[in-house]
Design a protein around this motif. Structure first.
Motif, PDB file in Angstrom:
ATOM      1  N   PHE A   1       5.911  -3.488  -1.422  1.00 36.61           N
ATOM      2  CA  PHE A   1       5.484  -4.554  -0.694  1.00 36.61           C
ATOM      3  C   PHE A   1       6.630  -5.282   0.387  1.00 36.61           C
ATOM      4  CE2 PHE A   1       2.131  -5.246  -3.612  1.00 36.61           C
ATOM      5  CZ  PHE A   1       0.863  -5.638  -2.730  1.00 36.61           C
ATOM      6  N   PHE A   2       7.793  -5.018  -0.284  1.00 38.23           N
ATOM      7  CA  PHE A   2       9.013  -5.394   0.588  1.00 38.23           C
ATOM      8  C   PHE A   2       9.234  -4.519   1.767  1.00 38.23           C
ATOM      9  CE2 PHE A   2      13.689  -4.609   1.540  1.00 38.23           C
ATOM     10  CZ  PHE A   2      13.969  -5.913   1.789  1.00 38.23           C
TER      11      PHE A   2
ATOM     12  N   PRO B   1       0.398  -8.634   3.063  1.00 42.78           N
ATOM     13  CA  PRO B   1       0.106  -8.016   1.691  1.00 42.78           C
ATOM     14  C   PRO B   1      -1.301  -7.309   1.524  1.00 42.78           C
ATOM     15  CG  PRO B   1       1.145 -10.088   1.355  1.00 42.78           C
ATOM     16  CD  PRO B   1       0.609  -9.965   3.131  1.00 42.78           C
ATOM     17  N   LEU B   2      -2.422  -7.924   2.079  1.00 45.98           N
ATOM     18  CA  LEU B   2      -3.464  -7.304   2.087  1.00 45.98           C
ATOM     19  C   LEU B   2      -3.770  -5.978   2.529  1.00 45.98           C
ATOM     20  CD1 LEU B   2      -6.553  -7.737   1.078  1.00 45.98           C
ATOM     21  CD2 LEU B   2      -7.125  -8.753   3.097  1.00 45.98           C
ATOM     22  N   PRO B   3      -3.382  -5.660   3.800  1.00 50.20           N
ATOM     23  CA  PRO B   3      -3.224  -4.179   4.097  1.00 50.20           C
ATOM     24  C   PRO B   3      -2.317  -3.353   3.363  1.00 50.20           C
ATOM     25  CG  PRO B   3      -2.991  -5.892   6.168  1.00 50.20           C
ATOM     26  CD  PRO B   3      -2.918  -6.728   4.713  1.00 50.20           C
ATOM     27  N   CYS B   4      -1.216  -3.807   2.871  1.00 51.08           N
ATOM     28  CA  CYS B   4      -0.389  -2.921   1.897  1.00 51.08           C
ATOM     29  C   CYS B   4      -0.992  -2.536   0.783  1.00 51.08           C
ATOM     30  CB  CYS B   4       0.902  -3.769   1.720  1.00 51.08           C
ATOM     31  SG  CYS B   4       2.021  -2.905   0.680  1.00 51.08           S
ATOM     32  N   THR B   5      -1.953  -3.460   0.157  1.00 50.85           N
ATOM     33  CA  THR B   5      -2.524  -3.322  -0.848  1.00 50.85           C
ATOM     34  C   THR B   5      -3.626  -2.190  -0.881  1.00 50.85           C
ATOM     35  OG1 THR B   5      -2.440  -5.622  -1.987  1.00 50.85           O
ATOM     36  CG2 THR B   5      -4.073  -4.309  -2.831  1.00 50.85           C
ATOM     37  N   LEU B   6      -4.449  -2.486   0.257  1.00 50.86           N
ATOM     38  CA  LEU B   6      -5.494  -1.345   0.626  1.00 50.86           C
ATOM     39  C   LEU B   6      -4.858   0.081   1.051  1.00 50.86           C
ATOM     40  CD1 LEU B   6      -7.594  -3.321   3.148  1.00 50.86           C
ATOM     41  CD2 LEU B   6      -8.163  -2.554   0.837  1.00 50.86           C
TER      42      LEU B   6
ATOM     43  N   TYR C   1      -3.450   6.150  -3.497  1.00 48.03           N
ATOM     44  CA  TYR C   1      -3.906   6.639  -5.072  1.00 48.03           C
ATOM     45  C   TYR C   1      -5.117   7.120  -5.128  1.00 48.03           C
ATOM     46  CZ  TYR C   1      -4.493   6.553 -10.038  1.00 48.03           C
ATOM     47  OH  TYR C   1      -4.931   6.990 -11.269  1.00 48.03           O
ATOM     48  N   LEU C   2      -6.102   6.628  -4.443  1.00 46.15           N
ATOM     49  CA  LEU C   2      -7.215   7.669  -4.314  1.00 46.15           C
ATOM     50  C   LEU C   2      -7.184   9.085  -4.254  1.00 46.15           C
ATOM     51  CD1 LEU C   2      -9.767   5.057  -3.336  1.00 46.15           C
ATOM     52  CD2 LEU C   2      -9.605   6.220  -5.479  1.00 46.15           C
TER      53      LEU C   2
END
Length: 774
Positions: free
Chosen positions: A734-735, A744-749, A755-756
């Protein structure tokens, strides 16, 4: 504090007790000094027992007293200085003791607080070996509580002083106090220096007033005559208490009675007590060997010898040798196999080297002569033969059962080997063994040996047995006196002990190899650690490579020290017993300690039984000494394994409860998905199925049945989210994303998408691997 001379003793005692509560320590000691100087013995004898107990504590350990075992000059300089001045052998307290001693006062001491063997002997109505207890046992009157000893003031004081080391437990905050720095230990040193002087023919005198010396009072109880100071004395025979008989006091016994009393004080075998006994032995060697050359001549024995000089000759064989030998034997056989044995070891080595403490050391002309043990010590070695030989065998048996990879254990082996390898010492020990093992040439009783007919020789000039015969008698007397007439002596330089030494030498070689391997492993593991290991976030080795050793705590420097200690110890052993490199190499191969083709250590020696592998005695020996080990792994449920140091305990528990709830709620659906034959089934099996337990390394056939019973269906595990490493990796991601203006949301996606893709690739590779194996 002013006390009128006409006060009643009971009022004096009450006043002192009140002052002990209300006044500071310094003021109380000043008042006590004035009381000791001003009051007569008749009034002082009432306060004496209370004063002794207030200093050394009560015998039941309830009252601590002055807590001399924890009193240090660097912590409490004022209290330390005052206490040491008051209790000094030339100070006020000893002045009080002598003041009461001159009036023949007696004080009752309960037999129940004596050391175990002495107490049991007296309770069985048998006099102990020590003459210290002769004519002192007081039977209880009708309705009395128990046996008492009627002790003189000096004896009463020393009994409390010695037993306070046993009865008084150190305070919780005093666990790390060095014994050599405490007031008690320093007082022991002062008393030994005062009562066992190396200079002069009499003990130092106390002064009752400045410039007016007063002679020390003679004991009112009979002293042990000098005639009984030999190796064979009548006190070795048991005597019933009802037959207590007075012995004839020596006219000059008043000069050495305090020294006798000091040497007959008992100590209990703990590490702290061993340190005090070692201090006693050092002083005793200096005291016993402080006689001048003219005092050692035969004429000095019968003419000019003073009682103190005679006592110097008799102190070790009469008061110390037998008790110390039994004490050391007990310690060698029962002391734990840990580093605390170092205290016992150093005490033993101090006794074996009287030349280190002799006041007069001969000038040496070369380095070899400086290290060489002089022939003047041959009589001591011969008359203490068992101290050298049998205890050396006892140490060998301990060393063969300890972990020699530990630097502390390696140091102990080095210390013993270094002492026994001193030039000329091994030869003197071997000579003593020859004297003991030689056949009897004449009747073994000393009085008849000198009058017996000489053995047949080629010369008629040999009218008397050679001098070696008398030396042989002394050695035999020593051995038989300590071990009995039916003892079975094992020569130190015989084949049995030589075999043990060869085993120890082989173990030293193995320990050096093991230490080197551990050092290499530590280097490899340190190099393989990731970048963030210095933060403490990396997982540690849960199986541990050598948990029982202290090498990891001390680092590479300990490996170097261990190697040095073992290398020198092996060198000294080879010198003493004339071992060759060929013998060591042959034993190494015979014990099967070579490495396999890959350079790794083999498993411990085992045999295959019905229930799996069974350790042989050699295998147990290899494990105990750290020579080989099993690769121990966690074989149970991965979700239930102990929480690691790199995990957050509360988070791991929370994630486990969440995972358990999900698995319980969707167990049927997860099983159905994993049973599908398409890509979705493979994808679910990759994430929801725990690796088969059957693929793990099993140590025993018994495990197979147990493993089958623990098989479980597909389940979800979220424990990886409780790891510091995982959470730190997410924070770093995230950093880094924030540096590129990614929220944060685009980084999570992006992380989920990445990972997929990784999971899809791993699923395909896993399925392809399975098809390849089929």
């Amino acid at each position: 504090m002013a006390f009128p001379h006409l006060q009643q003793p009971s009022f004096l005692l009450a006043s002192l007790k009140a002052d002990s509560v209300n006044k500071p320590f310094a003021q109380r000691c000043q008042d006590l000094v004035k009381v000791i100087e001003d009051f007569p013995a008749k009034e002082l004898q009432t306060i004496f027992p209370w004063l002794v107990e207030s200093i050394f504590g009560s015998l039941d350990g309830v009252l601590v007293g002055w807590n001399l075992r924890c009193l240090q000059g660097r912590v409490s300089p004022v209290e330390y200085s005052i206490a040491m001045e008051f209790l000094d052998p030339g100070g006020p307290m000893m002045k009080l003791v002598y003041k009461l001693q001159a009036e023949d006062y007696k004080f009752d001491f309960p037999v129940s607080y004596l050391p175990g063997p002495v107490k049991a002997s007296i309770q069985e109505r048998v006099l102990p070996d020590s003459p210290l207890y002769h004519n002192k046992v007081q039977f209880p009157p009708p309705g009395g509580l128990g046996l008492n000893l009627a002790l003189s003031p000096f004896e009463y004081y020393l009994f409390f002083f010695a037993l306070s080391l046993i009865t008084q437990k150190p305070l919780p905050g005093a666990l790390h106090i060095r014994t050599s720095d405490c007031a008690y230990f320093i007082l022991v040193d002062r008393y030994l220096s005062w009562f066992l002087p190396t200079e002069g023919n009499v003990l130092p005198l106390l002064s009752s007033s400045p410039g007016a010396p007063s002679p020390s009072p003679a004991p009112r109880t009979p002293a042990m005559p000098f005639a009984s100071y030999g190796l064979h004395h009548t006190s070795l025979l048991k005597r019933h208490i009802s037959h207590q008989t007075s012995v004839n006091a020596d006219p000059a016994s008043h000069e050495i009675w305090r020294s006798e009393t000091l040497l007959q004080e008992p100590f209990m075998p703990t590490e702290e007590h061993v340190l005090v006994v070692r201090l006693l032995l050092k002083h005793l060697h200096a005291f016993s060997h402080s006689l001048k050359a003219e005092q050692l001549s035969p004429s000095a024995h019968s003419h000019a010898a003073s009682p103190l000089e005679e006592f110097k000759r008799a102190a070790v064989p009469r008061f110390v040798q037998q008790k110390l030998y039994l004490f050391l034997q007990h310690c060698f056989g029962h002391w734990p196999l840990d580093a605390s044995f170092r205290a016992v070891l150093e005490m033993w080595l101090s006794y074996l080297q009287p030349w280190r403490y002799a006041p007069e050391k001969q000038a040496q002309s070369s380095d070899y002569q400086a290290r060489c043990v002089s022939e003047r010590w041959a009589p001591f070695v011969q008359e203490n033969l068992l101290m050298y030989t049998k205890l050396f065998v006892g140490f060998l048996s301990r060393a063969l059962r300890t972990d020699l990879v530990s630097p502390k254990n390696a140091l102990m082996v080095f210390r013993v080997a270094k002492v026994f390898a001193q030039p000329n010492l091994a030869e003197m020990i071997q000579k003593g063994e020859q004297l003991f093992l030689e056949p009897e040439l004449v009747i073994p009783h000393r009085q008849h040996r000198l009058l017996a007919a000489p053995p047949f020789t080629s010369s008629f000039l040999s009218s008397w047995p050679p001098a070696v015969t008398d030396n042989s008698f002394k050695v035999k007397s020593h051995v038989y006196g300590l071990e009995g007439q039916d003892c079975k002596y094992t020569p130190m330089f015989g084949p049995e002990v030589r075999t043990l030494v060869l085993r120890l030498a082989q173990l030293i070689t193995q320990a050096k190899q093991t230490a080197k391997c551990l050092s290499d492993q530590c280097g490899e593991s340190a190099a393989a650690r990731p970048f963030l290991s210095w933060l403490g976030f990396c997982p540690t080795d849960t199986n541990g490579s050598y948990a029982a050793n202290d090498l990891d705590e001390l680092g590479q420097d300990s490996v170097r020290k261990t190697d040095e200690y073992l290398e020198k110890a092996l060198e000294y052993l080879c010198q003493m017993f004339r071992l060759s490199e060929a013998q060591l190499a042959q034993l190494t191969l015979a014990l099967g300690t070579t490495q396999d083709e890959n350079g790794k250590k083999q498993l411990p020696d085992c045999i295959v039984g019905e229930d799996g592998l069974i350790l042989t005695p050699l295998g147990r020996y290899q494990i105990i000494n750290g020579l080989r080990k099993f690769d121990i792994e966690y074989q149970g449920d991965a979700e239930l394994q102990p929480i690691r140091s790199y995990e957050i305990a509360s988070l791991v528990r929370l994630l486990f409860r969440l995972s358990s709830a999900i698995n319980c709620r969707f167990a049927g659906q997860m099983a159905a998905l994993c049973s599908r034959a398409d890509f979705l089934g493979s994808f679910c099996r990759y994430h929801l199925t725990e690796p088969g337990l059957a693929d793990r390394h099993l140590l025993s056939p018994v495990q197979r049945g147990r493993t089958a019973s623990h098989a479980q269906g597909p389940r979800l595990s979220l424990r990886f989210l409780g790891s510091y490493r995982t959470l730190l990796s997410l924070l770093l991601a995230f950093f880094v994303a924030s540096l590129f203006c990614i929220g944060p949301l685009p980084c999570t996606l992006l992380l989920v998408l990445g990972y997929l893709l990784y999971a899809v690739a791993m699923t395909l590779l896993t399925e392809r691997g399975k098809l390849h194996h089929l």
